[in-house]
Write a protein that holds these residues in place. Sequence first.
Motif, PDB file in Angstrom:
ATOM      1  N   ILE A  43     -32.175 -34.937 -17.008  1.00 54.83           N
ATOM      2  CA  ILE A  43     -30.778 -35.058 -16.586  1.00 54.83           C
ATOM      3  C   ILE A  43     -29.887 -34.923 -17.809  1.00 54.83           C
ATOM      4  O   ILE A  43     -30.162 -35.503 -18.857  1.00 54.83           O
ATOM      5  N   ARG A  44     -28.833 -34.138 -17.664  1.00 51.89           N
ATOM      6  CA  ARG A  44     -27.857 -33.988 -18.734  1.00 51.89           C
ATOM      7  C   ARG A  44     -26.998 -35.242 -18.765  1.00 51.89           C
ATOM      8  O   ARG A  44     -26.445 -35.641 -17.741  1.00 51.89           O
ATOM      9  N   THR A  45     -26.892 -35.864 -19.924  1.00 50.27           N
ATOM     10  CA  THR A  45     -26.231 -37.162 -19.996  1.00 50.27           C
ATOM     11  C   THR A  45     -24.893 -37.136 -20.719  1.00 50.27           C
ATOM     12  O   THR A  45     -24.295 -38.183 -20.936  1.00 50.27           O
ATOM     13  N   SER A  46     -24.413 -35.964 -21.091  1.00 51.33           N
ATOM     14  CA  SER A  46     -23.130 -35.926 -21.790  1.00 51.33           C
ATOM     15  C   SER A  46     -21.983 -36.154 -20.803  1.00 51.33           C
ATOM     16  O   SER A  46     -22.071 -35.793 -19.631  1.00 51.33           O
ATOM     17  N   ASP A  47     -20.943 -36.776 -21.310  1.00 56.97           N
ATOM     18  CA  ASP A  47     -19.757 -37.031 -20.497  1.00 56.97           C
ATOM     19  C   ASP A  47     -19.036 -35.723 -20.193  1.00 56.97           C
ATOM     20  O   ASP A  47     -19.134 -34.752 -20.950  1.00 56.97           O
ATOM     21  N   THR A  48     -18.305 -35.719 -19.102  1.00 55.01           N
ATOM     22  CA  THR A  48     -17.414 -34.614 -18.768  1.00 55.01           C
ATOM     23  C   THR A  48     -16.003 -35.121 -18.990  1.00 55.01           C
ATOM     24  O   THR A  48     -15.679 -36.250 -18.620  1.00 55.01           O
ATOM     25  N   HIS A  49     -15.162 -34.307 -19.584  1.00 50.88           N
ATOM     26  CA  HIS A  49     -13.780 -34.700 -19.860  1.00 50.88           C
ATOM     27  C   HIS A  49     -12.865 -34.130 -18.786  1.00 50.88           C
ATOM     28  O   HIS A  49     -12.976 -32.965 -18.426  1.00 50.88           O
ATOM     29  N   TYR A  50     -11.972 -34.975 -18.280  1.00 55.05           N
ATOM     30  CA  TYR A  50     -10.977 -34.555 -17.288  1.00 55.05           C
ATOM     31  C   TYR A  50      -9.596 -34.980 -17.752  1.00 55.05           C
ATOM     32  O   TYR A  50      -9.437 -36.046 -18.348  1.00 55.05           O
ATOM     33  N   ASP A 105     -32.045 -27.948 -14.402  1.00 57.99           N
ATOM     34  CA  ASP A 105     -32.196 -26.835 -13.471  1.00 57.99           C
ATOM     35  C   ASP A 105     -30.852 -26.317 -12.957  1.00 57.99           C
ATOM     36  O   ASP A 105     -30.795 -25.542 -12.018  1.00 57.99           O
ATOM     37  N   ARG A 106     -29.765 -26.827 -13.548  1.00 64.34           N
ATOM     38  CA  ARG A 106     -28.391 -26.442 -13.210  1.00 64.34           C
ATOM     39  C   ARG A 106     -27.936 -26.952 -11.848  1.00 64.34           C
ATOM     40  O   ARG A 106     -26.969 -26.455 -11.284  1.00 64.34           O
ATOM     41  N   LEU A 107     -28.639 -27.923 -11.306  1.00 59.10           N
ATOM     42  CA  LEU A 107     -28.178 -28.575 -10.090  1.00 59.10           C
ATOM     43  C   LEU A 107     -27.068 -29.533 -10.489  1.00 59.10           C
ATOM     44  O   LEU A 107     -27.238 -30.323 -11.421  1.00 59.10           O
ATOM     45  N   GLU A 108     -25.944 -29.444  -9.813  1.00 58.75           N
ATOM     46  CA  GLU A 108     -24.787 -30.271 -10.148  1.00 58.75           C
ATOM     47  C   GLU A 108     -24.270 -30.990  -8.921  1.00 58.75           C
ATOM     48  O   GLU A 108     -24.457 -30.547  -7.799  1.00 58.75           O
ATOM     49  N   CYS A 109     -23.612 -32.092  -9.171  1.00 53.86           N
ATOM     50  CA  CYS A 109     -22.829 -32.790  -8.156  1.00 53.86           C
ATOM     51  C   CYS A 109     -21.541 -33.189  -8.863  1.00 53.86           C
ATOM     52  O   CYS A 109     -21.570 -33.893  -9.875  1.00 53.86           O
ATOM     53  N   ASP A 110     -20.413 -32.717  -8.353  1.00 55.23           N
ATOM     54  CA  ASP A 110     -19.135 -32.929  -9.025  1.00 55.23           C
ATOM     55  C   ASP A 110     -18.810 -34.400  -9.191  1.00 55.23           C
ATOM     56  O   ASP A 110     -18.324 -34.811 -10.244  1.00 55.23           O
ATOM     57  N   ALA A 111     -19.075 -35.190  -8.164  1.00 54.40           N
ATOM     58  CA  ALA A 111     -18.718 -36.613  -8.228  1.00 54.40           C
ATOM     59  C   ALA A 111     -19.744 -37.440  -7.467  1.00 54.40           C
ATOM     60  O   ALA A 111     -20.191 -37.064  -6.386  1.00 54.40           O
ATOM     61  N   LEU A 140     -25.479 -30.514  -2.170  1.00 49.51           N
ATOM     62  CA  LEU A 140     -25.608 -31.938  -1.839  1.00 49.51           C
ATOM     63  C   LEU A 140     -26.981 -32.244  -1.241  1.00 49.51           C
ATOM     64  O   LEU A 140     -27.628 -33.227  -1.619  1.00 49.51           O
ATOM     65  N   LYS A 141     -27.423 -31.401  -0.320  1.00 51.42           N
ATOM     66  CA  LYS A 141     -28.723 -31.622   0.320  1.00 51.42           C
ATOM     67  C   LYS A 141     -29.867 -31.489  -0.684  1.00 51.42           C
ATOM     68  O   LYS A 141     -30.835 -32.250  -0.632  1.00 51.42           O
ATOM     69  N   LYS A 142     -29.730 -30.548  -1.611  1.00 50.05           N
ATOM     70  CA  LYS A 142     -30.772 -30.362  -2.614  1.00 50.05           C
ATOM     71  C   LYS A 142     -30.876 -31.595  -3.524  1.00 50.05           C
ATOM     72  O   LYS A 142     -31.976 -32.068  -3.804  1.00 50.05           O
ATOM     73  N   LEU A 143     -29.729 -32.125  -3.955  1.00 49.99           N
ATOM     74  CA  LEU A 143     -29.763 -33.321  -4.785  1.00 49.99           C
ATOM     75  C   LEU A 143     -30.308 -34.513  -3.999  1.00 49.99           C
ATOM     76  O   LEU A 143     -31.157 -35.254  -4.496  1.00 49.99           O
ATOM     77  N   ALA A 144     -29.866 -34.684  -2.770  1.00 52.74           N
ATOM     78  CA  ALA A 144     -30.335 -35.813  -1.956  1.00 52.74           C
ATOM     79  C   ALA A 144     -31.849 -35.762  -1.764  1.00 52.74           C
ATOM     80  O   ALA A 144     -32.510 -36.810  -1.745  1.00 52.74           O
ATOM     81  N   SER A 145     -32.399 -34.564  -1.665  1.00 53.81           N
ATOM     82  CA  SER A 145     -33.849 -34.436  -1.469  1.00 53.81           C
ATOM     83  C   SER A 145     -34.634 -34.812  -2.722  1.00 53.81           C
ATOM     84  O   SER A 145     -35.822 -35.113  -2.641  1.00 53.81           O
ATOM     85  N   LYS A 146     -34.005 -34.798  -3.881  1.00 57.46           N
ATOM     86  CA  LYS A 146     -34.677 -35.149  -5.133  1.00 57.46           C
ATOM     87  C   LYS A 146     -34.677 -36.656  -5.409  1.00 57.46           C
ATOM     88  O   LYS A 146     -35.418 -37.133  -6.256  1.00 57.46           O
ATOM     89  N   ILE A 147     -33.832 -37.402  -4.710  1.00 58.35           N
ATOM     90  CA  ILE A 147     -33.689 -38.833  -4.985  1.00 58.35           C
ATOM     91  C   ILE A 147     -34.890 -39.595  -4.437  1.00 58.35           C
ATOM     92  O   ILE A 147     -35.299 -39.406  -3.288  1.00 58.35           O
ATOM     93  N   ASP A 148     -35.442 -40.457  -5.251  1.00 56.70           N
ATOM     94  CA  ASP A 148     -36.592 -41.268  -4.866  1.00 56.70           C
ATOM     95  C   ASP A 148     -36.080 -42.472  -4.070  1.00 56.70           C
ATOM     96  O   ASP A 148     -35.681 -43.489  -4.642  1.00 56.70           O
ATOM     97  N   THR A 149     -36.095 -42.357  -2.749  1.00 50.10           N
ATOM     98  CA  THR A 149     -35.545 -43.417  -1.893  1.00 50.10           C
ATOM     99  C   THR A 149     -36.463 -44.636  -1.797  1.00 50.10           C
ATOM    100  O   THR A 149     -36.094 -45.627  -1.181  1.00 50.10           O
ATOM    101  N   SER A 150     -37.639 -44.588  -2.435  1.00 48.31           N
ATOM    102  CA  SER A 150     -38.457 -45.794  -2.515  1.00 48.31           C
ATOM    103  C   SER A 150     -37.968 -46.686  -3.662  1.00 48.31           C
ATOM    104  O   SER A 150     -38.302 -47.862  -3.713  1.00 48.31           O
ATOM    105  N   ARG A 151     -37.158 -46.124  -4.550  1.00 51.81           N
ATOM    106  CA  ARG A 151     -36.665 -46.871  -5.702  1.00 51.81           C
ATOM    107  C   ARG A 151     -35.158 -47.105  -5.661  1.00 51.81           C
ATOM    108  O   ARG A 151     -34.643 -47.913  -6.428  1.00 51.81           O
ATOM    109  N   MET A 152     -34.450 -46.378  -4.807  1.00 53.13           N
ATOM    110  CA  MET A 152     -33.013 -46.593  -4.650  1.00 53.13           C
ATOM    111  C   MET A 152     -32.590 -46.168  -3.251  1.00 53.13           C
ATOM    112  O   MET A 152     -33.317 -45.458  -2.573  1.00 53.13           O
ATOM    113  N   LYS A 153     -31.429 -46.639  -2.838  1.00 55.98           N
ATOM    114  CA  LYS A 153     -30.928 -46.331  -1.502  1.00 55.98           C
ATOM    115  C   LYS A 153     -30.681 -44.837  -1.337  1.00 55.98           C
ATOM    116  O   LYS A 153     -30.490 -44.118  -2.314  1.00 55.98           O
TER     117      LYS A 153
END
Length: 185
Positions: A43-50, A105-111, A140-153
């Motif tokens: 995961i890219r951890t750098s801040d985004t500036h707005y 992998d360049r998967l993004e979620c704006d917020a 959104l669906k691609k990111l949601a499918s990657k989330i480990d729902t056994s460890r988080m909601k």
Amino acid sequence: MKANDNDTLNDRTVYSYILALKSIFVIEDCKAWNPNLRSKTAIRTSDTHYFTDPSVAVAALGIGPKDLMGDLNTFGLFFETLCMRDLRVYAQALDGEVYHYRDKDRLECDAVVHLRNGSYGLVEIKLGGDSLIEEGAKSLKKLASKIDTSRMKEPSFMMVLTAVGKYAFKRDDGIWIVPIGCLKN
């Protein structure tokens, strides 16, 4: 990084500019969200500036509505900044924060709107149009499918935030399509 045609800005100079703009509340950072994922994706951890107010950037560039309508890519960037500002205001009222997500992998979620109780929602920001909305929903669906729902909601909601429309609605796949004017309600 080039400034004008002849001069080069070094990293220290850019960093000092960013610090100066933060100190006078012209820009603010959006931290990276770090969910529990099923994969070992980096995961890219750098801040985004707005910009705290995107009209500052528009004024600094000396552009107006016709210029923005003629360049929808630039308009989209300013619209995203406007949406991030609004999402932050509403999230803070709910004792939450807004993050962004980007992986190798360049998967993004704006917020990602994340509340203190662990609930969170995934938001893609698009000006509008069926193809852009569909692109946002797919992401959104691609990111949601990657989330480990056994460890988080699971996400409490997934939303494509748009510039146009009078009504918010929920698609058959559970994704909300919400015009920015409907956020206040």
